[in-house]
Design a protein around this motif. Structure first.
Motif, mmCIF file in Angstrom:
data_model
loop_
_atom_site.group_PDB
_atom_site.id
_atom_site.type_symbol
_atom_site.label_atom_id
_atom_site.label_comp_id
_atom_site.label_asym_id
_atom_site.label_seq_id
_atom_site.Cartn_x
_atom_site.Cartn_y
_atom_site.Cartn_z
ATOM 1 N N ILE A 171 -24.989 82.793 -13.108
ATOM 2 C CA ILE A 171 -25.439 82.185 -14.361
ATOM 3 C C ILE A 171 -26.953 82.278 -14.492
ATOM 4 O O ILE A 171 -27.482 82.552 -15.567
ATOM 5 N N LYS A 172 -27.658 82.091 -13.392
ATOM 6 C CA LYS A 172 -29.120 82.216 -13.421
ATOM 7 C C LYS A 172 -29.542 83.634 -13.801
ATOM 8 O O LYS A 172 -30.508 83.816 -14.539
ATOM 9 N N VAL A 173 -28.825 84.626 -13.313
ATOM 10 C CA VAL A 173 -29.129 86.018 -13.675
ATOM 11 C C VAL A 173 -28.881 86.226 -15.164
ATOM 12 O O VAL A 173 -29.715 86.796 -15.870
ATOM 13 N N VAL A 174 -27.743 85.756 -15.658
ATOM 14 C CA VAL A 174 -27.405 85.920 -17.081
ATOM 15 C C VAL A 174 -28.452 85.237 -17.962
ATOM 16 O O VAL A 174 -28.848 85.768 -19.002
ATOM 17 N N LEU A 175 -28.931 84.074 -17.548
ATOM 18 C CA LEU A 175 -29.928 83.334 -18.331
ATOM 19 C C LEU A 175 -31.351 83.843 -18.136
ATOM 20 O O LEU A 175 -32.271 83.378 -18.806
ATOM 21 N N GLY A 176 -31.537 84.782 -17.211
ATOM 22 C CA GLY A 176 -32.869 85.325 -16.957
ATOM 23 C C GLY A 176 -33.718 84.463 -16.045
ATOM 24 O O GLY A 176 -34.913 84.707 -15.881
ATOM 25 N N GLU A 177 -33.120 83.466 -15.427
ATOM 26 C CA GLU A 177 -33.856 82.570 -14.553
ATOM 27 C C GLU A 177 -34.198 83.204 -13.209
ATOM 28 O O GLU A 177 -34.895 82.602 -12.399
ATOM 29 N N ASP A 178 -33.720 84.413 -12.972
ATOM 30 C CA ASP A 178 -34.070 85.127 -11.747
ATOM 31 C C ASP A 178 -35.359 85.938 -11.927
ATOM 32 O O ASP A 178 -35.810 86.614 -11.014
ATOM 33 N N GLY A 179 -35.944 85.864 -13.124
ATOM 34 C CA GLY A 179 -37.190 86.572 -13.398
ATOM 35 C C GLY A 179 -37.011 88.005 -13.849
ATOM 36 O O GLY A 179 -37.993 88.738 -13.997
ATOM 37 N N SER A 180 -35.779 88.425 -14.078
ATOM 38 C CA SER A 180 -35.535 89.803 -14.520
ATOM 39 C C SER A 180 -34.820 89.803 -15.863
ATOM 40 O O SER A 180 -34.405 88.758 -16.363
ATOM 41 N N GLU A 181 -34.666 90.981 -16.415
ATOM 42 C CA GLU A 181 -33.902 91.162 -17.654
ATOM 43 C C GLU A 181 -32.522 91.742 -17.356
ATOM 44 O O GLU A 181 -31.831 92.191 -18.260
ATOM 45 N N ARG A 182 -32.142 91.734 -16.090
ATOM 46 C CA ARG A 182 -30.876 92.331 -15.673
ATOM 47 C C ARG A 182 -29.688 91.707 -16.397
ATOM 48 O O ARG A 182 -28.800 92.412 -16.875
ATOM 49 N N GLY A 183 -29.663 90.390 -16.511
ATOM 50 C CA GLY A 183 -28.551 89.716 -17.185
ATOM 51 C C GLY A 183 -28.452 90.085 -18.650
ATOM 52 O O GLY A 183 -27.367 90.376 -19.162
ATOM 53 N N ALA A 184 -29.585 90.092 -19.337
ATOM 54 C CA ALA A 184 -29.593 90.448 -20.764
ATOM 55 C C ALA A 184 -29.139 91.889 -20.969
ATOM 56 O O ALA A 184 -28.390 92.191 -21.904
ATOM 57 N N LYS A 185 -29.567 92.780 -20.077
ATOM 58 C CA LYS A 185 -29.169 94.184 -20.187
ATOM 59 C C LYS A 185 -27.668 94.349 -19.955
ATOM 60 O O LYS A 185 -27.001 95.110 -20.659
ATOM 61 N N LYS A 186 -27.137 93.628 -18.975
ATOM 62 C CA LYS A 186 -25.695 93.703 -18.698
ATOM 63 C C LYS A 186 -24.879 93.161 -19.873
ATOM 64 O O LYS A 186 -23.863 93.732 -20.252
ATOM 65 N N LEU A 187 -25.329 92.039 -20.454
ATOM 66 C CA LEU A 187 -24.617 91.475 -21.598
ATOM 67 C C LEU A 187 -24.646 92.427 -22.789
ATOM 68 O O LEU A 187 -23.635 92.592 -23.489
ATOM 69 N N ALA A 188 -25.778 93.064 -23.026
ATOM 70 C CA ALA A 188 -25.879 94.024 -24.133
ATOM 71 C C ALA A 188 -24.965 95.219 -23.891
ATOM 72 O O ALA A 188 -24.286 95.697 -24.808
ATOM 73 N N LYS A 189 -24.917 95.685 -22.645
ATOM 74 C CA LYS A 189 -24.098 96.851 -22.311
ATOM 75 C C LYS A 189 -22.606 96.536 -22.430
ATOM 76 O O LYS A 189 -21.834 97.335 -22.966
ATOM 77 N N ILE A 190 -22.189 95.363 -21.961
ATOM 78 C CA ILE A 190 -20.764 95.030 -22.049
ATOM 79 C C ILE A 190 -20.352 94.850 -23.513
ATOM 80 O O ILE A 190 -19.257 95.230 -23.912
ATOM 81 N N ARG A 191 -21.256 94.320 -24.306
ATOM 82 C CA ARG A 191 -20.946 94.182 -25.741
ATOM 83 C C ARG A 191 -20.826 95.557 -26.400
ATOM 84 O O ARG A 191 -19.893 95.820 -27.155
ATOM 85 N N GLU A 192 -21.762 96.440 -26.102
ATOM 86 C CA GLU A 192 -21.734 97.801 -26.647
ATOM 87 C C GLU A 192 -20.445 98.519 -26.231
ATOM 88 O O GLU A 192 -19.765 99.137 -27.055
ATOM 89 N N ASN A 193 -20.105 98.445 -24.940
ATOM 90 C CA ASN A 193 -18.887 99.090 -24.446
ATOM 91 C C ASN A 193 -17.639 98.516 -25.108
ATOM 92 O O ASN A 193 -16.728 99.253 -25.479
ATOM 93 N N SER A 194 -17.607 97.200 -25.261
ATOM 94 C CA SER A 194 -16.444 96.539 -25.838
ATOM 95 C C SER A 194 -16.235 96.920 -27.294
ATOM 96 O O SER A 194 -15.115 97.231 -27.713
ATOM 97 N N ILE A 195 -17.303 96.907 -28.061
ATOM 98 C CA ILE A 195 -17.204 97.268 -29.481
ATOM 99 C C ILE A 195 -16.742 98.716 -29.627
ATOM 100 O O ILE A 195 -15.833 99.022 -30.414
ATOM 101 N N PHE A 196 -17.340 99.618 -28.860
ATOM 102 C CA PHE A 196 -16.958 101.033 -28.913
ATOM 103 C C PHE A 196 -15.477 101.218 -28.577
ATOM 104 O O PHE A 196 -14.731 101.861 -29.314
ATOM 105 N N PHE A 197 -15.051 100.635 -27.457
ATOM 106 C CA PHE A 197 -13.692 100.845 -26.977
ATOM 107 C C PHE A 197 -12.662 100.292 -27.955
ATOM 108 O O PHE A 197 -11.681 100.949 -28.292
#
Length: 128
Positions: free
Chosen positions: A13-39
């Motif tokens: 949850i900390k990664v998803v919220l960006g509390e780990d200091g990275s944008e990794r969570g935001a990038k993963k959420l954007a990618k899963i949304r993109e993949n889901s919409i496409f599929f």
């Protein structure tokens, strides 16, 4: 839940919220949304009835006929595409479905390959 499992959830949850200091969570959420919409859109273009929200990574594909569940599941698995089939008593008798789950780690090529297999199997078992 065990304490290690709870800690893993908290860290995720900390990664998803960006509390780990990275944008990794935001990038993963954007990618899963993109993949889901496409599929989902591609499945619908092929003639499948797909339930759920457009950006949901869990996609129930309606099979309707309870007897088509094992054929759909086995043939997809034979071609290295995993699906989960759900039927009675988890669903009403005539609302059997297969669930596809999309992830952020899947490439566009992975998704296209999955779509090709699902399309062929859909034709084979007659669910389009």
């Amino acid at each position: 839940m065990s304490l290690p499992a709870v800690q893993q959830v908290i860290c995720a949850i900390k990664v998803v919220l960006g509390e780990d200091g990275s944008e990794r969570g935001a990038k993963k959420l954007a990618k899963i949304r993109e993949n889901s919409i496409f599929f989902r859109l591609e499945l619908r273009k092929m003639g499948f009835e797909v339930l759920g929200d457009n950006d949901s990574p869990v996609m129930p594909i309606m099979l309707y006929n309870f007897a088509k569940m094992p054929a759909f599941s086995r043939e997809c698995l034979r071609q290295n595409v995993a699906t989960v089939v759900v039927g009675f008593p988890a669903t009403p008798l005539l609302l059997a479905r297969a669930r596809i789950c999309i992830s952020a780690s899947q490439s566009r090529e992975d998704l296209i390959r999955g779509l090709e297999v699902i399309s062929k199997v859909g034709d084979l078992v007659g669910i389009k």
